[in-house]
Design a protein around this motif. Sequence first.
Motif, PDB file in Angstrom:
ATOM      1  N   ARG A  53       0.827  -1.206   0.000  1.00 56.13           N
ATOM      2  CA  ARG A  53       0.000   0.000   0.000  1.00 56.13           C
ATOM      3  C   ARG A  53       0.865   1.261   0.000  1.00 56.13           C
ATOM      4  NH1 ARG A  53      -2.506  -4.010  -0.181  1.00 56.13           N
ATOM      5  NH2 ARG A  53      -1.864  -3.613  -2.324  1.00 56.13           N
ATOM      6  N   GLU A  56       2.241   1.810  -3.486  1.00 56.48           N
ATOM      7  CA  GLU A  56       1.223   2.369  -4.380  1.00 56.48           C
ATOM      8  C   GLU A  56       0.997   3.849  -4.092  1.00 56.48           C
ATOM      9  OE1 GLU A  56      -2.115  -0.094  -3.629  1.00 56.48           O
ATOM     10  OE2 GLU A  56      -1.381  -1.778  -4.836  1.00 56.48           O
ATOM     11  N   ALA A  69      -4.112   3.167  -7.919  1.00 64.69           N
ATOM     12  CA  ALA A  69      -4.741   1.984  -7.336  1.00 64.69           C
ATOM     13  C   ALA A  69      -6.206   2.276  -7.023  1.00 64.69           C
ATOM     14  CB  ALA A  69      -3.996   1.573  -6.065  1.00 64.69           C
ATOM     15  N   ALA A  70      -6.989   1.207  -6.989  1.00 63.49           N
ATOM     16  CA  ALA A  70      -8.437   1.371  -6.796  1.00 63.49           C
ATOM     17  C   ALA A  70      -8.745   1.981  -5.434  1.00 63.49           C
ATOM     18  CB  ALA A  70      -9.138   0.022  -6.944  1.00 63.49           C
ATOM     19  N   TRP A  71      -7.988   1.590  -4.404  1.00 66.07           N
ATOM     20  CA  TRP A  71      -8.296   2.112  -3.071  1.00 66.07           C
ATOM     21  C   TRP A  71      -7.955   3.595  -2.972  1.00 66.07           C
ATOM     22  CZ3 TRP A  71      -4.719   4.186   0.343  1.00 66.07           C
ATOM     23  CH2 TRP A  71      -3.379   3.996   0.031  1.00 66.07           C
ATOM     24  N   ILE A  72      -6.938   4.071  -3.719  1.00 66.25           N
ATOM     25  CA  ILE A  72      -6.600   5.497  -3.714  1.00 66.25           C
ATOM     26  C   ILE A  72      -7.696   6.293  -4.419  1.00 66.25           C
ATOM     27  CG2 ILE A  72      -4.912   7.192  -4.478  1.00 66.25           C
ATOM     28  CD1 ILE A  72      -2.754   5.133  -4.213  1.00 66.25           C
ATOM     29  N   LYS A  73      -8.203   5.771  -5.536  1.00 65.65           N
ATOM     30  CA  LYS A  73      -9.297   6.449  -6.228  1.00 65.65           C
ATOM     31  C   LYS A  73     -10.536   6.540  -5.337  1.00 65.65           C
ATOM     32  CE  LYS A  73      -7.903   4.946 -10.858  1.00 65.65           C
ATOM     33  NZ  LYS A  73      -8.324   4.201 -12.069  1.00 65.65           N
ATOM     34  N   THR A  74     -10.840   5.418  -4.655  1.00 66.09           N
ATOM     35  CA  THR A  74     -12.021   5.410  -3.784  1.00 66.09           C
ATOM     36  C   THR A  74     -11.883   6.414  -2.652  1.00 66.09           C
ATOM     37  OG1 THR A  74     -12.333   3.058  -4.315  1.00 66.09           O
ATOM     38  CG2 THR A  74     -13.482   3.939  -2.385  1.00 66.09           C
ATOM     39  N   ALA A  75     -10.686   6.453  -2.034  1.00 72.42           N
ATOM     40  CA  ALA A  75     -10.467   7.399  -0.940  1.00 72.42           C
ATOM     41  C   ALA A  75     -10.540   8.839  -1.431  1.00 72.42           C
ATOM     42  CB  ALA A  75      -9.115   7.128  -0.276  1.00 72.42           C
TER      43      ALA A  75
END
Length: 255
Positions: A53, A56, A69-75
Amino acid sequence: MSSNDRQMNGQPRPNCFLDHLELPPARKDKQRLARLRAAWKASWEEGGFLYQRWEELYQARHASWHELAAWIKTAALFGGLSLIVMMVDTAGDIASAALKGLNDVPATSAGDGSGLWGTVDHPVRAFLADQAAHLAVAPAALYAFWQLTGLLGLVGGFFGNAGARIAWLLFGIGSLAMIWTAAPIGGRAAATGLAALMWALASIFALRGLTLRPIVHNHPPQYQFNPALHLHATLPAPAPAGDDLGPDNVHPLQR
C-alpha cells in the motif's frame, strides 16, 4: 491404591499439578502483544500488505488517474464528495443567514437626492421602495442586495472572474433602467447619463483586461504536406541471346 492417590483433608489429590495450571492474565497479554508486533513487522516487510500500500501511495505522485490503485481512487472520491457536501452545507447556512440579515435590515431614509451620488442613488432607492410595496421584502433589504451585487461584481470582475463580470454588466443595465424609471422627468436623461458615466468609469476596474479583439493563435502545422509525382514504368523483358543474330532461316551462301 498408592499413597499418592489417597485423600488429603477429605479432598482427592490431583494426579498432575500442571493439568490444572492456568497462565496468569499478564502473560496472556504479553503473548497477544507479541503476536500483534510480529504481524505488524511482517506487514511492513517486502511483499507485505502495508508495504504494498505504501508503494502504491508513493508511486501515485507520478501516475495518472487511470494508473492509480483502486483504493486510492475510492479514498479520493469519498474525500472529495465529503468536502463538497460540507462546502454546500456551509454555503447554504451562510446564504440563509445573509438573506435573513438582509430581510431584518432596518429601513433607511431615501435621502434628498442632492449631489452627484444622490442624483444616482435617490432614484434607485425610490424605485426599490415602490417595488417592495408589492413584495414580501423590506425596501432596505432590496437596496442592500443591490449594493452587495455591485460590490461582488466589481471585486470579482477585477480578478477576472467571468461570472462576476456578467453580474457587473447586469447590475449596470438594471441600475440604468431603475434610474430612468424613477428619476424626475425633467432630469431623467441627465441622471441616466451621469449614472452611465459612473458605471463606465467603474468598469475600468471590473472589466480589466477584457478585449473585444479576436485572439489569433499562430501555431506551426503539426503535419507537413510534400506533393510528389510518382511514375511507374514497365520495362520490357530482355530478349534471348539467340535473337541478336536474326531469325534461324537465314543461312550463309554455299558454292
